[in-house]
Design a protein around this motif. Structure first.
Motif, PDB file in Angstrom:
ATOM      1  N   SER A   2       0.758  -1.415   0.007  1.00 48.14           N
ATOM      2  CA  SER A   2      -0.142  -0.119  -0.057  1.00 48.14           C
ATOM      3  C   SER A   2       0.991   1.170   0.058  1.00 48.14           C
ATOM      4  O   SER A   2       1.993   1.064   0.189  1.00 48.14           O
ATOM      5  N   PHE A   4       0.637   3.785   2.332  1.00 52.55           N
ATOM      6  CA  PHE A   4       1.276   3.838   3.589  1.00 52.55           C
ATOM      7  C   PHE A   4       2.305   3.120   3.726  1.00 52.55           C
ATOM      8  O   PHE A   4       3.354   3.485   4.449  1.00 52.55           O
ATOM      9  N   ARG A  64      -2.501   6.637   8.804  1.00 43.79           N
ATOM     10  CA  ARG A  64      -1.982   5.955   7.468  1.00 43.79           C
ATOM     11  C   ARG A  64      -3.157   6.062   6.422  1.00 43.79           C
ATOM     12  O   ARG A  64      -2.780   5.961   5.160  1.00 43.79           O
ATOM     13  N   ASP A  65      -4.596   6.380   6.697  1.00 42.02           N
ATOM     14  CA  ASP A  65      -5.527   6.563   5.624  1.00 42.02           C
ATOM     15  C   ASP A  65      -5.520   7.761   5.086  1.00 42.02           C
ATOM     16  O   ASP A  65      -6.209   8.134   3.989  1.00 42.02           O
ATOM     17  N   LEU A  66      -4.794   8.809   5.717  1.00 42.11           N
ATOM     18  CA  LEU A  66      -4.732  10.167   5.303  1.00 42.11           C
ATOM     19  C   LEU A  66      -3.425  10.760   4.349  1.00 42.11           C
ATOM     20  O   LEU A  66      -3.436  11.722   3.709  1.00 42.11           O
ATOM     21  N   ASP A 132      -6.604  16.668   8.237  1.00 48.09           N
ATOM     22  CA  ASP A 132      -7.836  16.131   8.829  1.00 48.09           C
ATOM     23  C   ASP A 132      -8.239  17.275   9.924  1.00 48.09           C
ATOM     24  O   ASP A 132      -9.201  16.900  10.382  1.00 48.09           O
TER      25      ASP A 132
END
Length: 182
Positions: A2, A4, A64-66, A132
């Motif tokens: 991924s 990340f 990790r998702d950002l 975020d």
């Protein structure tokens, strides 16, 4: 792999090296402890840097998702993790036996070390805000997040070692406090 995982291979490597550098310095100082006094200030500084490096690593996971896979993200992350590495390498001298008391080494380098960690946290907060939004402002955040900055700044600029050590104790206490204050 991924995005990340790709990003964290670089960041994790440098953060791991920062921890190893700090622990290696501690090991050398302990081996020379029959000739050199380590002292509380140096021990507190090493613990502070280590705790903050681990916390930064944890923030990486929580973001990790950002985190986008981009040149600015990789280069910015490199600058921050490289700053951690340099800060960790300055906590202990390369040759502890060249110093009678590591307090003098602490006095010589603590501003660079604490200042570097402060810059890393400013970069982290700016990144979190950009990706975020700013965290909510409640008592927990004021104590755990926002108190870090003025206390670290005081530790950088204070001339009295006792004030610096008190600041380091406060900063170190924030890490376990954040684990239990949910």
């Amino acid at each position: 792999m991924s995005e990340f995982e790709f990003i964290m291979t670089l960041f994790g490597l440098i953060l791991g090296l920062a921890l190893a550098e700090g622990l290696g310095g501690l090991a050398k100082a302990l081996k020379a402890s029959h000739r050199v006094r380590i002292g509380w200030p140096t021990a507190l500084l090493g613990l502070f840097v280590s705790c903050d490096v681990v916390t930064f690593w944890m923030y990486g996971w929580s973001m990790r998702d950002l985190l986008p896979l981009s040149w600015p993200a990789l280069f910015g992350g490199f600058l921050v993790t490289a700053t951690y590495f340099v800060a960790a390498s300055l906590v202990f001298p390369d040759d502890p036996e060249a110093w009678d008391d590591l307090g003098a080494h602490f006095d010589k380098h603590r501003r660079k070390v604490i200042g570097g960690v402060l810059l890393c946290n400013i970069a982290l907060l700016a990144s979190v805000a950009a990706l975020d939004g700013l965290p909510t402002l409640d008592l927990r955040r004021i104590v755990l997040t926002w108190s870090f900055f003025p206390v670290a700044l005081l530790a950088v600029w204070a001339k009295d070692r006792r004030i610096v050590c008190a600041c380091l104790v406060w900063l170190i206490a924030l890490y376990p406090l954040s684990a239990v204050w949910r």
